[in-house]
Write a protein that holds these residues in place. Structure first.
Motif, PDB file in Angstrom:
ATOM      1  N   CYS A  38       0.808  -1.175  -0.143  1.00 24.04           N
ATOM      2  CA  CYS A  38      -0.212  -0.507   0.064  1.00 24.04           C
ATOM      3  C   CYS A  38       0.710   0.848  -0.293  1.00 24.04           C
ATOM      4  O   CYS A  38       1.655   1.780   1.102  1.00 24.04           O
ATOM      5  N   LEU A  39       0.711   2.222  -0.631  1.00 26.44           N
ATOM      6  CA  LEU A  39       1.618   3.441  -0.494  1.00 26.44           C
ATOM      7  C   LEU A  39       0.503   4.508  -0.356  1.00 26.44           C
ATOM      8  O   LEU A  39      -0.648   4.183  -0.596  1.00 26.44           O
ATOM      9  N   CYS A  45       0.608  13.817  -2.424  1.00 27.95           N
ATOM     10  CA  CYS A  45       2.598  13.736  -1.926  1.00 27.95           C
ATOM     11  C   CYS A  45       2.932  12.604  -3.289  1.00 27.95           C
ATOM     12  O   CYS A  45       4.555  12.247  -3.125  1.00 27.95           O
ATOM     13  N   LYS A  47       1.494   9.794  -4.825  1.00 30.08           N
ATOM     14  CA  LYS A  47       1.058   8.179  -4.610  1.00 30.08           C
ATOM     15  C   LYS A  47       0.650   7.555  -6.181  1.00 30.08           C
ATOM     16  O   LYS A  47       0.372   7.042  -7.026  1.00 30.08           O
ATOM     17  N   SER A  48      -0.531   8.594  -6.753  1.00 28.15           N
ATOM     18  CA  SER A  48      -0.870   8.141  -8.171  1.00 28.15           C
ATOM     19  C   SER A  48      -0.111   8.452  -9.196  1.00 28.15           C
ATOM     20  O   SER A  48       0.077   7.380 -10.076  1.00 28.15           O
ATOM     21  N   ASP A 160      -5.748   1.861  -7.822  1.00 26.87           N
ATOM     22  CA  ASP A 160      -6.144   3.793  -7.594  1.00 26.87           C
ATOM     23  C   ASP A 160      -7.076   3.850  -6.434  1.00 26.87           C
ATOM     24  O   ASP A 160      -8.498   4.562  -7.136  1.00 26.87           O
ATOM     25  N   VAL A 192      -2.888   2.371  -4.230  1.00 18.84           N
ATOM     26  CA  VAL A 192      -2.632   4.126  -2.908  1.00 18.84           C
ATOM     27  C   VAL A 192      -4.235   3.525  -2.098  1.00 18.84           C
ATOM     28  O   VAL A 192      -5.030   3.460  -2.916  1.00 18.84           O
ATOM     29  N   HIS A 194      -5.646   6.969   0.964  1.00 19.67           N
ATOM     30  CA  HIS A 194      -4.977   7.772   2.270  1.00 19.67           C
ATOM     31  C   HIS A 194      -5.367   7.199   3.184  1.00 19.67           C
ATOM     32  O   HIS A 194      -5.140   8.718   4.550  1.00 19.67           O
ATOM     33  N   MET A 209       4.889   7.611   2.261  1.00 18.28           N
ATOM     34  CA  MET A 209       5.483   8.424   1.031  1.00 18.28           C
ATOM     35  C   MET A 209       5.816  10.165   1.933  1.00 18.28           C
ATOM     36  O   MET A 209       5.214  10.112   2.859  1.00 18.28           O
ATOM     37  N   GLY A 214       7.658  13.744  -4.425  1.00 17.64           N
ATOM     38  CA  GLY A 214       7.287  12.580  -2.749  1.00 17.64           C
ATOM     39  C   GLY A 214       8.509  11.566  -3.067  1.00 17.64           C
ATOM     40  O   GLY A 214       9.338  11.300  -4.316  1.00 17.64           O
ATOM     41  N   ILE A 216       9.737   7.429  -1.658  1.00 20.03           N
ATOM     42  CA  ILE A 216       9.038   6.516  -0.017  1.00 20.03           C
ATOM     43  C   ILE A 216      10.240   6.361   0.716  1.00 20.03           C
ATOM     44  O   ILE A 216      11.299   6.484   0.558  1.00 20.03           O
TER      45      ILE A 216
END
Length: 256
Positions: A38-39, A45, A47-48, A160, A192, A194, A209, A214, A216
């Motif tokens: 999981c991001l 930041c 992620k997508s 996503d 991804v 939140h 992240m 961004g 990691i």
């Protein structure tokens, strides 16, 4: 061989004033086959953007993305993608939405429907094959999107925020379904989100992240037995740790 390799990946966008905006900055990472990663990180930041580079929808400005050792230059059948909205074709039934890419490949109707039924059953939609998207709930529509991605038999599934628009109870059910599907098919999943809770329910490893640009910041393994008890001390200890990291990054962003 690893499933995904990010080698000094950077993505720079040009804003409407002609200035460069670094969305993802020189990120290095390796994701092993069969992991569920999981991001997670502050809003904005990257992620997508990072997910889109793995999918081949965006090209890195510098560095490279490799999937199964091959450089990613475009979307491919080795990567299935599930979006926040399922993007179903409203004029097609469930079974024809799931099997659509097989039609594009020239496969006959009987064969593609037979193949699609396997994945419709896997996501719990048997009996809804002839329904149209307008007749489905939000959770059912996302199941169609997942079945469509799985039918491609990809080694990597990219997601996503697919459950972001669902109500709380449906989201819990979909998370449980997704874990069960992942355990059965053995694909590598990059997801991804939140939501810290969602990441802790799903992930075998969490990639936290930094603020934009961004990177990691840290990979956190999380091997709590499944199904995970969200009230357990181990779950909540990890939740506090991850929330602390994200709050720190959010504060740095606000102060920047």
């Amino acid at each position: 061989m690893s499933a995904i390799d990010l080698a000094d990946v950077q993505k720079v966008f040009r804003d409407r004033d002609g200035r460069d905006l670094v969305a993802v900055d020189r990120t290095r990472a390796t994701i092993e086959a069969g992991e569920f990663v999981c991001l997670l990180g502050p809003s904005g930041c990257g992620k997508s953007t990072l997910l889109n580079m793995i999918a081949g929808f965006e090209a890195p400005s510098t560095g490279e993305v490799r999937v199964a050792g091959r450089r990613v230059e475009r979307p491919g059948a080795d990567r299935g993608v599930v979006f926040q909205q399922p993007t179903l074709m409203p004029w097609l039934t469930v079974i024809d939405n799931v099997a659509f890419h097989l039609k594009l490949k020239g496969m006959g109707k009987a064969e593609r429907h037979e193949r699609a039924k396997t994945y419709i059953d896997l996501v719990g939609l048997t009996g809804f094959e002839r329904h149209y998207p307008a007749e489905l709930s939000g959770g059912m529509s996302q199941r169609v999107g997942i079945a469509r991605a799985l039918l491609m038999n990809p080694a990597v599934i990219l997601m996503d925020e697919p459950f972001a628009a669902l109500d709380a109870q449906t989201k819990i059910e979909m998370q449980e379904e997704l874990v069960a599907i992942w355990q059965r098919v053995g694909a590598t999943v990059v997801f991804v989100t939140h939501s810290v809770d969602e990441a802790l329910v799903l992930a075998s490893r969490i990639a936290v992240m930094s603020r934009r640009p961004g990177r990691i910041r840290e990979f956190i393994p999380f091997d709590l037995p499944r199904p995970r008890d969200v009230t357990s001390p181990d779950f909540n200890d990890m939740k506090r740790r991850v929330l602390g990291m994200i709050r720190e990054e959010s504060t740095r962003k606000a102060a920047a």
